[in-house]
Scaffold this motif. Structure first.
Motif, PDB file in Angstrom:
ATOM      1  N   SER A   1       0.589  10.295   1.856  1.00 59.75           N
ATOM      2  CA  SER A   1      -0.140  10.133   3.122  1.00 59.75           C
ATOM      3  C   SER A   1      -1.526  10.757   3.110  1.00 59.75           C
ATOM      4  O   SER A   1      -2.416  10.301   3.834  1.00 59.75           O
ATOM      5  N   ASN A   2      -1.745  11.820   2.290  1.00 58.99           N
ATOM      6  CA  ASN A   2      -3.081  12.430   2.350  1.00 58.99           C
ATOM      7  C   ASN A   2      -4.060  11.891   1.318  1.00 58.99           C
ATOM      8  O   ASN A   2      -5.215  12.328   1.261  1.00 58.99           O
ATOM      9  N   LEU A   3      -3.626  10.946   0.479  1.00 53.57           N
ATOM     10  CA  LEU A   3      -4.580  10.256  -0.390  1.00 53.57           C
ATOM     11  C   LEU A   3      -5.646   9.589   0.467  1.00 53.57           C
ATOM     12  O   LEU A   3      -5.369   9.100   1.570  1.00 53.57           O
ATOM     13  N   VAL A   4      -6.874   9.565  -0.018  1.00 50.75           N
ATOM     14  CA  VAL A   4      -8.006   9.062   0.770  1.00 50.75           C
ATOM     15  C   VAL A   4      -8.405   7.672   0.286  1.00 50.75           C
ATOM     16  O   VAL A   4      -8.603   7.456  -0.912  1.00 50.75           O
TER      17      VAL A   4
ATOM     18  N   GLU B   1       0.832  -1.204   0.000  1.00 50.08           N
ATOM     19  CA  GLU B   1       0.000   0.000   0.000  1.00 50.08           C
ATOM     20  C   GLU B   1       0.864   1.252   0.000  1.00 50.08           C
ATOM     21  O   GLU B   1       0.558   2.229  -0.688  1.00 50.08           O
ATOM     22  N   LYS B   2       1.943   1.242   0.777  1.00 48.07           N
ATOM     23  CA  LYS B   2       2.844   2.396   0.792  1.00 48.07           C
ATOM     24  C   LYS B   2       3.410   2.662  -0.604  1.00 48.07           C
ATOM     25  O   LYS B   2       3.485   3.807  -1.055  1.00 48.07           O
ATOM     26  N   ASP B   3       3.796   1.584  -1.277  1.00 51.10           N
ATOM     27  CA  ASP B   3       4.364   1.725  -2.616  1.00 51.10           C
ATOM     28  C   ASP B   3       3.347   2.301  -3.597  1.00 51.10           C
ATOM     29  O   ASP B   3       3.673   3.190  -4.402  1.00 51.10           O
ATOM     30  N   ILE B   4       2.109   1.799  -3.539  1.00 52.10           N
ATOM     31  CA  ILE B   4       1.097   2.263  -4.489  1.00 52.10           C
ATOM     32  C   ILE B   4       0.691   3.696  -4.174  1.00 52.10           C
ATOM     33  O   ILE B   4       0.383   4.492  -5.073  1.00 52.10           O
ATOM     34  N   ARG B   5       0.684   4.063  -2.895  1.00 55.66           N
ATOM     35  CA  ARG B   5       0.395   5.455  -2.515  1.00 55.66           C
ATOM     36  C   ARG B   5       1.459   6.392  -3.086  1.00 55.66           C
ATOM     37  O   ARG B   5       1.140   7.468  -3.619  1.00 55.66           O
ATOM     38  N   THR B   6       2.713   5.998  -2.975  1.00 56.73           N
ATOM     39  CA  THR B   6       3.801   6.829  -3.486  1.00 56.73           C
ATOM     40  C   THR B   6       3.701   6.972  -4.999  1.00 56.73           C
ATOM     41  O   THR B   6       3.875   8.075  -5.548  1.00 56.73           O
ATOM     42  N   GLN B   7       3.406   5.880  -5.691  1.00 59.75           N
ATOM     43  CA  GLN B   7       3.272   5.931  -7.146  1.00 59.75           C
ATOM     44  C   GLN B   7       2.107   6.827  -7.569  1.00 59.75           C
ATOM     45  O   GLN B   7       2.229   7.606  -8.524  1.00 59.75           O
ATOM     46  N   LEU B   8       0.984   6.708  -6.865  1.00 60.61           N
ATOM     47  CA  LEU B   8      -0.185   7.513  -7.232  1.00 60.61           C
ATOM     48  C   LEU B   8       0.074   8.988  -6.952  1.00 60.61           C
ATOM     49  O   LEU B   8      -0.289   9.851  -7.756  1.00 60.61           O
TER      50      LEU B   8
ATOM     51  N   GLY C   1      -4.535  -6.044  -2.393  1.00 58.70           N
ATOM     52  CA  GLY C   1      -4.963  -6.952  -1.333  1.00 58.70           C
ATOM     53  C   GLY C   1      -6.210  -6.538  -0.587  1.00 58.70           C
ATOM     54  O   GLY C   1      -6.613  -7.213   0.365  1.00 58.70           O
ATOM     55  N   GLU C   2      -6.850  -5.436  -0.997  1.00 61.88           N
ATOM     56  CA  GLU C   2      -8.061  -4.975  -0.311  1.00 61.88           C
ATOM     57  C   GLU C   2      -9.200  -4.884  -1.318  1.00 61.88           C
ATOM     58  O   GLU C   2      -9.322  -3.901  -2.047  1.00 61.88           O
ATOM     59  N   GLU C   3     -10.005  -5.889  -1.368  1.00 66.63           N
ATOM     60  CA  GLU C   3     -11.092  -5.967  -2.335  1.00 66.63           C
ATOM     61  C   GLU C   3     -12.055  -4.785  -2.166  1.00 66.63           C
ATOM     62  O   GLU C   3     -12.555  -4.514  -1.086  1.00 66.63           O
ATOM     63  N   GLY C   4     -12.283  -4.069  -3.253  1.00 66.06           N
ATOM     64  CA  GLY C   4     -13.254  -2.987  -3.236  1.00 66.06           C
ATOM     65  C   GLY C   4     -12.743  -1.668  -2.702  1.00 66.06           C
ATOM     66  O   GLY C   4     -13.508  -0.705  -2.600  1.00 66.06           O
ATOM     67  N   HIS C   5     -11.469  -1.571  -2.364  1.00 71.32           N
ATOM     68  CA  HIS C   5     -10.906  -0.315  -1.860  1.00 71.32           C
ATOM     69  C   HIS C   5     -10.002   0.317  -2.908  1.00 71.32           C
ATOM     70  O   HIS C   5      -9.248  -0.377  -3.598  1.00 71.32           O
ATOM     71  N   PHE C   6     -10.094   1.633  -3.030  1.00 67.66           N
ATOM     72  CA  PHE C   6      -9.169   2.342  -3.905  1.00 67.66           C
ATOM     73  C   PHE C   6      -8.816   3.695  -3.308  1.00 67.66           C
ATOM     74  O   PHE C   6      -9.447   4.167  -2.356  1.00 67.66           O
ATOM     75  N   LEU C   7      -7.778   4.314  -3.848  1.00 67.63           N
ATOM     76  CA  LEU C   7      -7.266   5.594  -3.364  1.00 67.63           C
ATOM     77  C   LEU C   7      -7.644   6.707  -4.330  1.00 67.63           C
ATOM     78  O   LEU C   7      -7.607   6.525  -5.549  1.00 67.63           O
ATOM     79  N   ILE C   8      -7.993   7.871  -3.774  1.00 65.05           N
ATOM     80  CA  ILE C   8      -8.385   9.027  -4.579  1.00 65.05           C
ATOM     81  C   ILE C   8      -7.816  10.280  -3.922  1.00 65.05           C
ATOM     82  O   ILE C   8      -7.492  10.274  -2.728  1.00 65.05           O
ATOM     83  N   ASN C   9      -7.709  11.365  -4.681  1.00 69.17           N
ATOM     84  CA  ASN C   9      -7.164  12.601  -4.136  1.00 69.17           C
ATOM     85  C   ASN C   9      -8.131  13.282  -3.173  1.00 69.17           C
ATOM     86  O   ASN C   9      -9.348  13.202  -3.331  1.00 69.17           O
ATOM     87  N   PRO C  10      -7.600  13.971  -2.167  1.00 67.66           N
ATOM     88  CA  PRO C  10      -8.448  14.729  -1.238  1.00 67.66           C
ATOM     89  C   PRO C  10      -9.110  15.897  -1.974  1.00 67.66           C
ATOM     90  O   PRO C  10      -8.438  16.632  -2.707  1.00 67.66           O
TER      91      PRO C  10
END
Length: 261
Positions: free
Chosen positions: A72-75, A19-26, A52-61
């Motif tokens: 860190s501030n991605l939601v 998750e940390k890696d994907i947050r940094t890439q995004l 690894g988290e079914e149905g969860h994704f990251l988006i901008n604040p």
């Protein structure tokens, strides 16, 4: 501690790192989009599924410029539009509708980007859409879907129409609205958006000359997939990987504050 407990702990640590890696890439992708001139005040959105988290994704604040987006501030949100972690931010309702619909229906759409670029919106407003008559648009032969404008995308009833319009394609022109691309990775989505945006830019530029457009035979479009295979034969990397890495190095030299985990 038992071997079983050690195994669970190792899996949790690996998942946290993923998750940390994907947050940094995004977060890097948001900075890259801004570097490319694709940001629009505090609007538009790029999302990616959480490993690894079914149905969860990251988006901008909602409320932050792309230059302010960090790992860190991605939601983190779910497919139903609910925020699933502590945050001081809200999320854009229109972004949630578009991205949750596609993430929920398309297993292959790990990353989705949406922009309101001037060239993209210009082509989206043209009745004929994107013509297959320049170097970049030919690469997109038979790959582009279109979705008719229904106003600001905040009504649940539009989800079904949106998915029907997109079908199994990775490139979507939202008529009178903008551009959307999907990808199996963040880099894949970025490269897809680059191709679509450049195709639109060239079309707009050519139209401004007022001169007749040189036609491209449809047979060239039909050959494109084979030609791309030849082009990429000696480049054993995934679509967009080299390009994304190069742009990430550029934004890192300017400001690497997005890496704040």
């Amino acid at each position: 501690m038992s071997i079983y407990s050690d195994s669970i702990k190792n899996e949790e640590q690996a998942m946290n790192q993923a998750e940390k890696d994907i947050r940094t890439q995004l977060a890097a992708c948001y900075r890259i989009f801004d570097y490319m001139g694709w940001s629009e005040l505090i609007y538009n959105h790029i999302t990616v599924k959480v490993p690894g988290e079914e149905g969860h994704f990251l988006i901008n604040p909602y409320g932050l410029h792309y230059k302010e987006v960090t790992a860190s501030n991605l939601v983190k949100v779910d497919i139903n539009g609910s925020i699933v972690e502590d945050t001081n931010y809200a999320v854009n309702p229109a972004g949630m509708l578009i991205h949750s619909a596609i993430h929920g229906a398309r297993e292959d759409a790990h990353c989705i980007g949406h922009i309101h670029s001037t060239a993209g919106m210009t082509v989206a407003c043209q009745q004929e859409g994107l013509r297959i008559d320049n170097f970049y648009s030919v690469l997109l032969y038979n790959k582009i879907a279109y979705h008719d404008f229904q106003g600001i995308t905040v009504m649940d009833g539009e989800k079904e129409d949106l998915l029907k319009s997109l079908g199994d394609k990775q490139f979507l022109i939202l008529r009178s609205h903008g551009l959307l691309t999907t990808g199996g990775t963040i880099a894949d989505m970025f490269m897809n958006m680059t191709l679509l945006q450049r195709a639109c830019e060239i079309q707009v530029s050519v139209d401004q000359t007022g001169k007749a457009v040189a036609p491209v035979d449809e047979s060239i479009g039909q050959m494109t997939e084979k030609l791309l295979e030849l082009q990429m034969a000696n480049t054993p990397v995934a679509n967009g990987q080299l390009e994304f890495a190069a742009l990430q190095r550029l934004v890192d030299r300017e400001d690497d504050s997005y890496r704040d985990l």
